[in-house]
Design a protein around this motif. Sequence first.
Motif, PDB file in Angstrom:
ATOM      1  N   LYS A   8       1.119  -1.231  -0.053  1.00  0.00           N
ATOM      2  CA  LYS A   8      -0.037   0.236   0.079  1.00  0.00           C
ATOM      3  C   LYS A   8       0.835   0.931   0.223  1.00  0.00           C
ATOM      4  O   LYS A   8       1.410   1.876   1.119  1.00  0.00           O
ATOM      5  CB  LYS A   8      -0.898  -0.155   1.080  1.00  0.00           C
ATOM      6  N   PRO A   9       1.163   1.481  -1.221  1.00  0.00           N
ATOM      7  CA  PRO A   9       2.170   3.066  -1.384  1.00  0.00           C
ATOM      8  C   PRO A   9       1.330   4.218  -0.547  1.00  0.00           C
ATOM      9  O   PRO A   9       0.006   4.363  -0.529  1.00  0.00           O
ATOM     10  CB  PRO A   9       2.361   2.540  -3.193  1.00  0.00           C
ATOM     11  N   HIS A  10       2.480   4.802  -0.074  1.00  0.00           N
ATOM     12  CA  HIS A  10       1.748   6.378  -0.343  1.00  0.00           C
ATOM     13  C   HIS A  10       2.608   7.306  -0.692  1.00  0.00           C
ATOM     14  O   HIS A  10       1.558   8.910  -0.736  1.00  0.00           O
ATOM     15  CB  HIS A  10       1.869   7.110   1.606  1.00  0.00           C
ATOM     16  N   SER A  11       2.398   7.595  -2.156  1.00  0.00           N
ATOM     17  CA  SER A  11       3.340   8.077  -3.260  1.00  0.00           C
ATOM     18  C   SER A  11       3.613   7.544  -4.952  1.00  0.00           C
ATOM     19  O   SER A  11       3.670   6.257  -4.214  1.00  0.00           O
ATOM     20  CB  SER A  11       4.680   8.916  -3.113  1.00  0.00           C
ATOM     21  N   ILE A  12       2.648   8.693  -5.680  1.00  0.00           N
ATOM     22  CA  ILE A  12       2.581   7.543  -7.324  1.00  0.00           C
ATOM     23  C   ILE A  12       4.344   7.081  -7.234  1.00  0.00           C
ATOM     24  O   ILE A  12       4.134   6.552  -7.810  1.00  0.00           O
ATOM     25  CB  ILE A  12       2.461   8.630  -7.863  1.00  0.00           C
ATOM     26  N   PRO A  13       5.199   7.855  -6.630  1.00  0.00           N
ATOM     27  CA  PRO A  13       6.219   7.344  -7.130  1.00  0.00           C
ATOM     28  C   PRO A  13       7.139   5.858  -6.692  1.00  0.00           C
ATOM     29  O   PRO A  13       6.946   4.700  -7.116  1.00  0.00           O
ATOM     30  CB  PRO A  13       7.557   8.058  -7.039  1.00  0.00           C
ATOM     31  N   GLU A  14       6.362   5.847  -5.350  1.00  0.00           N
ATOM     32  CA  GLU A  14       6.712   4.648  -4.231  1.00  0.00           C
ATOM     33  C   GLU A  14       5.292   3.671  -5.131  1.00  0.00           C
ATOM     34  O   GLU A  14       5.765   2.036  -5.574  1.00  0.00           O
ATOM     35  CB  GLU A  14       6.162   5.054  -3.727  1.00  0.00           C
ATOM     36  N   ALA A  15       4.741   3.918  -5.929  1.00  0.00           N
ATOM     37  CA  ALA A  15       3.700   2.588  -6.280  1.00  0.00           C
ATOM     38  C   ALA A  15       3.611   2.297  -7.550  1.00  0.00           C
ATOM     39  O   ALA A  15       3.707   1.410  -8.276  1.00  0.00           O
ATOM     40  CB  ALA A  15       2.376   3.979  -6.949  1.00  0.00           C
ATOM     41  N   LEU A  16       4.690   3.403  -8.898  1.00  0.00           N
ATOM     42  CA  LEU A  16       5.364   3.143  -9.528  1.00  0.00           C
ATOM     43  C   LEU A  16       6.097   2.045  -9.449  1.00  0.00           C
ATOM     44  O   LEU A  16       6.594   1.584 -10.604  1.00  0.00           O
ATOM     45  CB  LEU A  16       5.232   4.426 -10.597  1.00  0.00           C
ATOM     46  N   ARG A  17       6.952   2.252  -8.687  1.00  0.00           N
ATOM     47  CA  ARG A  17       8.088   1.358  -8.690  1.00  0.00           C
ATOM     48  C   ARG A  17       7.568  -0.469  -8.300  1.00  0.00           C
ATOM     49  O   ARG A  17       8.366  -0.990  -8.465  1.00  0.00           O
ATOM     50  CB  ARG A  17       9.624   2.265  -7.091  1.00  0.00           C
ATOM     51  N   LEU A  18       6.555  -0.614  -8.022  1.00  0.00           N
ATOM     52  CA  LEU A  18       6.594  -1.495  -7.315  1.00  0.00           C
ATOM     53  C   LEU A  18       6.285  -2.068  -8.622  1.00  0.00           C
ATOM     54  O   LEU A  18       5.344  -3.501  -8.699  1.00  0.00           O
ATOM     55  CB  LEU A  18       5.179  -1.045  -6.411  1.00  0.00           C
ATOM     56  N   ALA A  19       5.299  -2.009  -9.486  1.00  0.00           N
ATOM     57  CA  ALA A  19       4.322  -1.550 -10.894  1.00  0.00           C
ATOM     58  C   ALA A  19       5.457  -2.633 -11.989  1.00  0.00           C
ATOM     59  O   ALA A  19       6.600  -2.635 -11.938  1.00  0.00           O
ATOM     60  CB  ALA A  19       3.685  -0.447 -12.130  1.00  0.00           C
ATOM     61  N   GLY A  20       4.386  -3.428 -12.701  1.00  0.00           N
ATOM     62  CA  GLY A  20       5.534  -4.791 -13.171  1.00  0.00           C
ATOM     63  C   GLY A  20       3.820  -5.302 -14.026  1.00  0.00           C
ATOM     64  O   GLY A  20       2.573  -5.374 -13.247  1.00  0.00           O
ATOM     65  N   PRO A  21       4.900  -6.376 -14.629  1.00  0.00           N
ATOM     66  CA  PRO A  21       3.863  -7.332 -15.555  1.00  0.00           C
ATOM     67  C   PRO A  21       2.871  -8.108 -14.891  1.00  0.00           C
ATOM     68  O   PRO A  21       1.768  -8.966 -14.865  1.00  0.00           O
ATOM     69  CB  PRO A  21       4.623  -7.828 -16.379  1.00  0.00           C
ATOM     70  N   ASP A  22       3.715  -8.298 -13.826  1.00  0.00           N
ATOM     71  CA  ASP A  22       2.544  -9.676 -12.704  1.00  0.00           C
ATOM     72  C   ASP A  22       2.235  -8.559 -11.370  1.00  0.00           C
ATOM     73  O   ASP A  22       2.325  -9.526 -10.275  1.00  0.00           O
ATOM     74  CB  ASP A  22       4.062 -10.691 -12.065  1.00  0.00           C
ATOM     75  N   SER A  23       1.831  -7.794 -11.938  1.00  0.00           N
ATOM     76  CA  SER A  23       1.653  -6.863  -9.983  1.00  0.00           C
ATOM     77  C   SER A  23       0.642  -5.929 -11.404  1.00  0.00           C
ATOM     78  O   SER A  23       0.325  -5.835 -12.286  1.00  0.00           O
ATOM     79  CB  SER A  23       1.715  -5.422  -9.536  1.00  0.00           C
ATOM     80  N   ARG A  24      -0.538  -5.727  -9.918  1.00  0.00           N
ATOM     81  CA  ARG A  24      -2.250  -5.120 -10.351  1.00  0.00           C
ATOM     82  C   ARG A  24      -2.017  -3.959  -9.678  1.00  0.00           C
ATOM     83  O   ARG A  24      -1.714  -4.560  -8.061  1.00  0.00           O
ATOM     84  CB  ARG A  24      -2.881  -6.547 -10.587  1.00  0.00           C
ATOM     85  N   PHE A  25      -2.535  -3.079 -10.018  1.00  0.00           N
ATOM     86  CA  PHE A  25      -3.485  -2.277  -8.922  1.00  0.00           C
ATOM     87  C   PHE A  25      -4.465  -2.605  -8.619  1.00  0.00           C
ATOM     88  O   PHE A  25      -5.483  -2.810  -9.537  1.00  0.00           O
ATOM     89  CB  PHE A  25      -2.903  -0.446 -10.271  1.00  0.00           C
ATOM     90  N   ILE A  26      -5.134  -2.117  -7.746  1.00  0.00           N
ATOM     91  CA  ILE A  26      -6.301  -2.226  -6.973  1.00  0.00           C
ATOM     92  C   ILE A  26      -6.762  -1.029  -6.244  1.00  0.00           C
ATOM     93  O   ILE A  26      -6.236   0.049  -5.615  1.00  0.00           O
ATOM     94  CB  ILE A  26      -6.189  -3.566  -6.332  1.00  0.00           C
TER      95      ILE A  26
END
Length: 329
Positions: A8-26
């Motif tokens: 559960k990131p608290h900033s957009i840059p942190e969220a983008l660092r976690l993103a990738g083909p095996d991840s999903r935003f919810i």
Amino acid sequence: MIPFAYSKPHSIPEALRLAGPDSRFIAGGTNLVDLMKENLVRPQRLIDINALPLREVAASADGGLRIGALVSNADLAWHPQVAARYPLIAQALLSGASPQLRNMATVGGNLLQRTRCHYFYDSQMPCNKREAGTGCPARDGLNRYHALFGASEQCVAVHPSDFCVALAALDAQVVVVGQGGERRIAFADFHRLPGERAQQDTVLDDDELILALELPARGFADHSAYLKIRDRASFAFAVVSVAAALELDTDGNILEARLALGGVAHKPWRNSAAEAVLVGQRPVTQAFAQAAEQMLHGAQPLAHNAFKVELARRAIVRALSNAAAGVSS
């Protein structure tokens, strides 16, 4: 359900660092959780974006409206600016799902709904949307709810959203951000036709996050209507839907027209030639019928959905008549 990591990131840059083909935003999870329960998608990580600052509804630089991706469908439908300036949006949102789902579902999530083909949702059946190259049983199977336009040998499913049909008619833009920076995508270009890659519904990259929707300044507030034809009155997806918007000049002639169809293609369906038919004409049934004929030119019905052509024809005429009269349905 398979195991997955949760962040559960608290900033957009942190969220983008976690993103990738095996991840999903919810966010609300009203579609993604169902897909996971049925073992149709298997993300290794869920990125909960509810702590991100994406809930604002505010004026945009060009006098339109910017809507954060985490605004709920319910809040947007009842927002005073939307009700006053973009009633087409409110009508479409309130025709979709149930009050409970509208309270949970978000603007960004609505755009990312997967198609509601029953073969896609049956993990025992082959489906090119789940696994490329396995086939499309809907082409020769039960296809009453399936596409009239834009289908391919790979997929004949339709996009399920009501909201997106209204957004297409209004020429909205989608604001997204990824590792490569921010970009704006015209709504007409956001969703894909299936082509040879039926599993890819949108043009988003794996690391991209929807930040906001931007509506243009003009919302056709006086003459717009959303019409949804469905099998039952509540909580059903459209068999055919129509978003219609007109601008009339001082003499009552049609100065501009917008038409978008739902329930007929893998994305909301626009036809500029049909809109052009209406320009300069009186807003009467004969003109609306001509536009409907043009809108449905090239339809390719399947074995069980030919009735949708006539249904769409009548729905277009009715929606345009309602828009001209300034009534919502």
